[in-house]
Design an enzyme around this catalytic site. Structure first.
Site, PDB file in Angstrom:
ATOM      1  CE1 TYR A  45       2.158  -2.035  36.451  1.00 25.20           C
ATOM      2  CE2 TYR A  45       3.261  -0.454  34.790  1.00 25.20           C
ATOM      3  CZ  TYR A  45       2.181  -0.843  35.796  1.00 25.20           C
ATOM      4  OH  TYR A  45       0.796  -0.476  35.721  1.00 25.20           O
TER       5      TYR A  45
ATOM      6  CG  ASN B 254      11.587 -11.926  35.672  1.00 25.81           C
ATOM      7  OD1 ASN B 254      12.353 -12.533  35.388  1.00 25.81           O
ATOM      8  ND2 ASN B 254      10.196 -12.282  35.322  1.00 25.81           N
TER       9      ASN B 254
ATOM     10  CG  ASP C 242       8.257 -10.822  45.889  1.00 29.20           C
ATOM     11  OD1 ASP C 242       7.897 -11.934  45.072  1.00 29.20           O
ATOM     12  OD2 ASP C 242       8.478 -10.007  45.291  1.00 29.20           O
TER      13      ASP C 242
ATOM     14  CG  HIS D  79       5.468  -9.531  42.599  1.00 25.37           C
ATOM     15  ND1 HIS D  79       6.459 -10.459  42.921  1.00 25.37           N
ATOM     16  CD2 HIS D  79       5.429  -9.413  41.157  1.00 25.37           C
ATOM     17  CE1 HIS D  79       7.460 -10.579  41.815  1.00 25.37           C
ATOM     18  NE2 HIS D  79       7.079 -10.029  40.705  1.00 25.37           N
TER      19      HIS D  79
ATOM     20  CG  ASN E 189       9.111  -8.484  35.028  1.00 24.13           C
ATOM     21  OD1 ASN E 189       9.137  -8.868  36.174  1.00 24.13           O
ATOM     22  ND2 ASN E 189       8.294  -9.213  34.196  1.00 24.13           N
TER      23      ASN E 189
END
Length: 185
Positions: free
Chosen positions: A64, A112, A91, A19, A66
């Site tokens: 983060y 997300n 990614d 990620h 999201n």
């Protein structure tokens, strides 16, 4: 002014995970362009430099994955950056490991971080470099897979994809994104 953003998650436990390929590309650009990531504001870490007469900002959101848009929108507003001067590296589960694909627009495709960006930017039209990480084939949950590290087998392809993504970003400094897209897709 060009803004290059890599999506990922902050913290040592996420450093080498699938990620975080966006962060890996920004780190490579930071080294290659000699732009240290020495500023922290807008809930992100970034650096500003000049390359071939163009002002370049490299950014890693610390929100983060999201919530990436919560960092990117305020920075774009502060520096008065338009969507066409933005590229986001992240990614992609739908591409084979090590393959990259450049796009000028599109949906979030279940990602997300991109969903957050679309929400905060109010548009799906921004430049992207998707880096393939493939899908798990052993019944593993997607979250466990993307937060896992690359296998030894995948590492060579990922190193090449990170290199090519960095090269594409650097070409974009002097060329249109469509020209870069035609060369790298």
């Amino acid at each position: 002014m060009k803004l290059m953003v890599g999506l990922g998650n902050p913290g040592r436990q996420y450093e080498k995970t699938r990620h975080n390929v966006g962060f890996m590309v920004i780190d490579k650009l930071s080294d290659e362009l000699s732009i240290p990531l020495d500023r922290q504001k807008f809930n992100g870490i970034y650096g500003i430099g000049h390359v071939s007469g163009e002002k370049v900002i490299l950014l890693k959101p610390l929100t983060y994955m999201n919530l990436s848009g919560e960092c990117i929108r305020p920075l774009m507003d502060f520096y008065e950056i338009n969507e066409e001067d933005l590229v986001v590296v992240y990614d992609d589960l739908d591409l084979p490991v090590g393959k990259i694909r450049l796009r000028t627009k599109g949906s979030a495709g279940g990602h997300n971080g991109i969903k957050s960006m679309i929400h905060h930017l109010g548009t799906q039209e921004f430049n992207r470099i998707k880096v393939g990480i493939d899908r798990p084939n052993n019944g593993m949950k997607i979250t466990d897979y993307v937060l896992g590290q690359f296998t030894e087998e995948d590492q060579k392809g990922m190193t090449e994809a990170i290199d090519r993504s960095s090269q594409a970003c650097q070409k974009w400094i002097a060329q249109s994104f469509l020209q870069v897209m035609n060369e790298f897709n």
